[in-house]
Design an enzyme around this catalytic site. Sequence first.
Site, short mmCIF file in Angstrom:
data_model
loop_
_atom_site.label_atom_id
_atom_site.label_comp_id
_atom_site.label_asym_id
_atom_site.label_seq_id
_atom_site.Cartn_x
_atom_site.Cartn_y
_atom_site.Cartn_z
N GLY A 207 27.13 50.89 67.40
CA GLY A 207 26.60 50.86 68.76
C GLY A 207 27.72 51.23 69.72
N ARG B 156 39.64 70.95 69.81
CA ARG B 156 40.26 71.87 70.76
C ARG B 156 40.99 71.15 71.89
NH1 ARG B 156 35.46 74.50 69.43
NH2 ARG B 156 34.35 73.56 71.17
N ALA C 269 33.61 57.60 65.37
CA ALA C 269 34.09 56.72 66.44
C ALA C 269 35.03 57.42 67.42
CB ALA C 269 34.81 55.52 65.83
N ALA C 270 35.25 58.71 67.26
CA ALA C 270 36.26 59.39 68.07
C ALA C 270 35.99 59.28 69.56
CB ALA C 270 36.37 60.85 67.64
N GLY C 271 34.77 59.57 69.97
CA GLY C 271 34.45 59.54 71.39
C GLY C 271 34.57 58.16 71.99
N ASP C 272 34.12 57.14 71.26
CA ASP C 272 34.20 55.77 71.77
C ASP C 272 35.65 55.31 71.88
OD1 ASP C 272 31.43 55.52 71.95
OD2 ASP C 272 31.26 54.85 69.87
#
Length: 319
Positions: free
Chosen positions: A43, A230, A261-264
């Site tokens: 989540g 990038r 989970a990179a963005g979070d």
Amino acid sequence: MSARPAHIAVIGSTNIDFVAHVSHFPRPGETLHVHDSATGLGGKGANQAIAVARLGQAVELAGWTGRDMLADMARATLHEVRVNTHWLLSDGLNGTGRAFITINQAGENQILVDGGANMAHGDTACPLLSPVLAQAAMVMMQMEMDPALMVALARQARGMGIPVMLDPAPVPAAGLPDALYALADIITPNENETRALTGILPTDQATALRAADIMHARGTGTAIIKLGSRGVAYSTIHPREGEDARGFVPAFHVRSIDTVAAGDCFNAGLATALVRGQTLAGAVRHGAACGALATTRAGAAQAAPDAAEVAALLAREKE
């Protein structure tokens, strides 16, 4: 009674993730053997709260779980990393949210989400969650809850003078509510979300900044566009004295195995750095390091790096 220390308030979803690793994404009608699987906390709200906590920043999570075994699992994990869950409420009518995640050998993912209790509450529930805003240094929001509720909470936060960071994921089918552009001090879409919001698929700094201009025109002060491997482009209409209004942070060099989970983790790193007084450029770099490290391990919440790991990567990249 002593006042609570300043914290980052995260208002968002809490799910349990069911993750399957496969050689490739299945085609219609195709059955695949899974070569690895896992179950864990997910989540976007819970992921971002845990990522903030692992960086050593006080954080409070507001939202809903059901009253079921999945809720017990979620709360136990949150408590382990010292996320304050006083405003993570229990819904007796709807189950805890679930996500079904498939990851291929390239580390790319496809995700199906059953929102459950996360999506069961509209804007009339704003007073139930708004106490989490008291003394908050920043509020982080995402779009895995009812859009009308997000608008109401963002409006309340802005009225209290609390900066609002919006992760517009997933972009609602009807589009992001117009009011959220103006209510969000910072918006942090990835490439696909940027295309959904602006009609521009950013492939480099120039196209990302063109998309940022569209978001500025709709009222958002700072647009930060995540371009995956990038790098990250950023643009603000309110730069500090001596600070560049626009810029680009190249991606860190890591061996990625899982991008879930990179963005979070990026957002957590960005928010933590900003509330600690870093410049926008420095905060974006800090967030990029957090996001890069999250891709080097499997899972969602459990992939979040700690402060020492982030400091080591930042120092290594300076050499």
